[in-house]
Design a protein around this motif. Structure first.
Motif, PDB file in Angstrom:
ATOM      1  N   ARG A 154       9.266  81.405  31.094  1.00  0.00           N
ATOM      2  CA  ARG A 154       8.595  80.606  32.879  1.00  0.00           C
ATOM      3  C   ARG A 154       7.710  79.801  31.547  1.00  0.00           C
ATOM      4  O   ARG A 154       6.915  80.192  31.087  1.00  0.00           O
ATOM      5  N   GLY A 155       7.487  78.635  32.487  1.00  0.00           N
ATOM      6  CA  GLY A 155       6.272  77.667  31.383  1.00  0.00           C
ATOM      7  C   GLY A 155       6.838  76.859  30.937  1.00  0.00           C
ATOM      8  O   GLY A 155       7.871  76.709  30.110  1.00  0.00           O
ATOM      9  N   HIS A 156       5.890  76.635  29.867  1.00  0.00           N
ATOM     10  CA  HIS A 156       5.806  75.329  28.408  1.00  0.00           C
ATOM     11  C   HIS A 156       4.658  75.914  28.000  1.00  0.00           C
ATOM     12  O   HIS A 156       3.421  75.680  28.295  1.00  0.00           O
ATOM     13  N   PRO A 157       4.510  76.517  26.445  1.00  0.00           N
ATOM     14  CA  PRO A 157       3.613  77.520  26.320  1.00  0.00           C
ATOM     15  C   PRO A 157       2.584  76.774  25.193  1.00  0.00           C
ATOM     16  O   PRO A 157       1.605  76.936  25.729  1.00  0.00           O
ATOM     17  N   GLN A 158       2.983  74.840  24.933  1.00  0.00           N
ATOM     18  CA  GLN A 158       2.149  74.252  24.571  1.00  0.00           C
ATOM     19  C   GLN A 158       1.590  73.560  25.616  1.00  0.00           C
ATOM     20  O   GLN A 158       0.084  73.125  24.775  1.00  0.00           O
ATOM     21  N   ARG A 159       1.675  73.297  26.476  1.00  0.00           N
ATOM     22  CA  ARG A 159       0.355  73.482  27.701  1.00  0.00           C
ATOM     23  C   ARG A 159      -0.866  73.459  27.735  1.00  0.00           C
ATOM     24  O   ARG A 159      -1.514  75.248  27.549  1.00  0.00           O
ATOM     25  N   LYS A 160      -2.191  72.673  27.759  1.00  0.00           N
ATOM     26  CA  LYS A 160      -3.315  73.523  28.212  1.00  0.00           C
ATOM     27  C   LYS A 160      -3.598  74.481  29.237  1.00  0.00           C
ATOM     28  O   LYS A 160      -4.625  75.008  28.433  1.00  0.00           O
ATOM     29  N   ASP A 161      -2.860  74.452  29.645  1.00  0.00           N
ATOM     30  CA  ASP A 161      -3.359  74.968  31.041  1.00  0.00           C
ATOM     31  C   ASP A 161      -2.121  76.470  31.236  1.00  0.00           C
ATOM     32  O   ASP A 161      -1.408  77.456  32.188  1.00  0.00           O
ATOM     33  N   PHE A 162      -1.523  76.790  30.143  1.00  0.00           N
ATOM     34  CA  PHE A 162      -0.603  78.053  29.792  1.00  0.00           C
ATOM     35  C   PHE A 162      -1.544  79.080  29.567  1.00  0.00           C
ATOM     36  O   PHE A 162      -2.177  79.088  28.398  1.00  0.00           O
ATOM     37  N   PRO A 163      -1.933  79.857  30.312  1.00  0.00           N
ATOM     38  CA  PRO A 163      -2.058  81.439  29.820  1.00  0.00           C
ATOM     39  C   PRO A 163      -2.185  81.547  28.751  1.00  0.00           C
ATOM     40  O   PRO A 163      -0.992  82.026  27.961  1.00  0.00           O
ATOM     41  N   LEU A 164      -2.690  82.392  27.766  1.00  0.00           N
ATOM     42  CA  LEU A 164      -2.969  82.857  26.126  1.00  0.00           C
ATOM     43  C   LEU A 164      -1.258  84.091  26.608  1.00  0.00           C
ATOM     44  O   LEU A 164      -1.207  84.135  25.466  1.00  0.00           O
ATOM     45  N   SER A 165      -1.986  85.053  27.567  1.00  0.00           N
ATOM     46  CA  SER A 165      -0.674  86.159  27.491  1.00  0.00           C
ATOM     47  C   SER A 165       0.579  85.760  28.051  1.00  0.00           C
ATOM     48  O   SER A 165       1.146  86.930  27.691  1.00  0.00           O
ATOM     49  N   GLY A 166       0.685  84.534  28.366  1.00  0.00           N
ATOM     50  CA  GLY A 166       2.061  84.342  29.075  1.00  0.00           C
ATOM     51  C   GLY A 166       2.386  85.031  30.634  1.00  0.00           C
ATOM     52  O   GLY A 166       0.921  85.491  31.217  1.00  0.00           O
ATOM     53  N   PHE A 167       2.984  84.767  31.197  1.00  0.00           N
ATOM     54  CA  PHE A 167       4.260  85.644  33.022  1.00  0.00           C
ATOM     55  C   PHE A 167       4.296  86.201  32.180  1.00  0.00           C
ATOM     56  O   PHE A 167       3.793  87.548  33.527  1.00  0.00           O
ATOM     57  N   VAL A 168       5.253  86.836  31.456  1.00  0.00           N
ATOM     58  CA  VAL A 168       6.549  87.972  31.281  1.00  0.00           C
ATOM     59  C   VAL A 168       6.259  88.317  29.688  1.00  0.00           C
ATOM     60  O   VAL A 168       5.776  87.984  28.769  1.00  0.00           O
ATOM     61  N   GLU A 169       6.742  89.448  29.815  1.00  0.00           N
ATOM     62  CA  GLU A 169       6.474  90.738  28.245  1.00  0.00           C
ATOM     63  C   GLU A 169       7.972  91.129  28.152  1.00  0.00           C
ATOM     64  O   GLU A 169       8.721  91.256  29.360  1.00  0.00           O
ATOM     65  N   LEU A 170       8.133  91.199  27.022  1.00  0.00           N
ATOM     66  CA  LEU A 170       9.473  91.784  26.557  1.00  0.00           C
ATOM     67  C   LEU A 170       9.272  93.166  25.941  1.00  0.00           C
ATOM     68  O   LEU A 170       8.145  93.181  25.227  1.00  0.00           O
ATOM     69  N   ARG A 171      10.371  94.133  26.238  1.00  0.00           N
ATOM     70  CA  ARG A 171      10.482  94.612  25.808  1.00  0.00           C
ATOM     71  C   ARG A 171      11.612  96.480  25.738  1.00  0.00           C
ATOM     72  O   ARG A 171      12.181  95.683  26.604  1.00  0.00           O
TER      73      ARG A 171
END
Length: 297
Positions: free
Chosen positions: A146-163
């Motif tokens: 979800r989202g686009h990582p190189q955008r300036k407003d993208f959160p540094l932690s992301g939206f989801v985590e994988l485990r």
């Protein structure tokens, strides 16, 4: 080999030649720090690239890279940068177009097929749409990202985590839960220089040493060797020792005798060595001990 790297052709006349060919499609141009940047109209991008490739004197046959830049404070926040190389003239230029999240950029895959993967990368990282790309899918992130990582407003932690889940025996995605979110964003590029001064930035007017980071722009950087410290003035009078008083040694006594290296250590006198026998004298025989007679009684 005359140089460690090939010398590229000069930028003289490139902007004038491009302006004569592109006409109104060329919005602005810039020649800075040895590089030429052409800002062109987004709608006429394909015609612009064909003209830059086929016009004699320009002949930029090869597309080297497509990069994206995000400026959130602009109306058209995204900038797509095309890096072109002229093999016949050994020269490089950059072509810039601006767009937003909805307006698509014409695809140049019909000119350079390699642009297919490069446009997919910009779409994946920034969300820029390319009209005419036959396979515009994500290429670096996962299918469910979800989202686009190189955008300036993208959160540094992301939206989801994988485990990996032991209960489900498979890889699962879960929402990111942090005690403190990253809520502040600085959209100022460090290469352009921030308007505020952080503690310690006043010491970075020039590079501290060769290779040290600097907040200056590329066209303002001065080599570290150019910043010479002020030469210190020579002492008014050189230091000399012309008398025993200046050296710290007192006058020698009239009956002075050489002192041993260590006053507490006195060497014992050496014993005289035995004289060797004369050549005419017979050598003395060693005395032998007489064994007792055990035969009697």
């Amino acid at each position: 080999m005359r140089a460690p790297a090939p010398a590229y052709a000069a930028n003289d006349g490139i902007i004038d030649s491009a302006g004569a060919v592109l006409g109104a499609a060329l919005l602005s141009s810039l020649d800075a720090v040895g590089e030429v940047a052409l800002h062109v109209d987004r709608v006429s991008l394909v015609e612009t690239m064909v003209a830059l490739r086929d016009t004699p004197g320009l002949e930029y046959q090869q597309l080297m890279e497509i990069a994206g830049v995000d400026y959130p404070d602009r109306e058209d926040r995204f900038e797509v940068v095309y890096c072109l190389l002229s093999l016949t003239r050994n020269h490089r230029i950059r072509v810039h177009v601006q767009t937003d999240e909805e307006k698509p950029v014409p695809s140049v895959t019909g000119i350079w097929p390699v642009a297919g993967w490069l446009e997919r990368e910009v779409y994946d990282m920034y969300g820029v749409l390319f009209e005419g790309n036959p396979d515009l899918r994500r290429i670096l992130t996962d299918y469910g990202f979800r989202g686009h990582p190189q955008r300036k407003d993208f959160p540094l932690s992301g939206f989801v985590e994988l485990r990996y889940s032991e209960e489900a025996k498979r890889v699962v995605y879960e929402p990111v839960k942090l005690a403190q979110d990253f809520r502040t964003f600085d959209f100022t590029s460090p290469w352009e220089g921030a308007e505020y001064i952080l503690p310690g930035d006043e010491k970075a007017a020039l590079p501290e040493a060769k290779g040290a980071p600097t907040p200056l722009k590329a066209d303002e950087i001065v080599k570290a060797d150019a910043a010479k410290s002020e030469a210190t003035a020579p002492p008014p009078k050189p230091k000399t020792t012309e008398s025993p008083a200046q050296t710290g040694a007192g006058k020698a006594e009239p009956d002075a005798t050489p002192k041993p290296a260590a006053p507490d250590l006195v060497k014992a006198p050496r014993k005289p060595r035995a004289k060797p026998a004369a050549s005419g004298d017979a050598p003395s025989k060693p005395r032998t001990r007489k064994k007792p007679d055990t035969n009697n009684g």
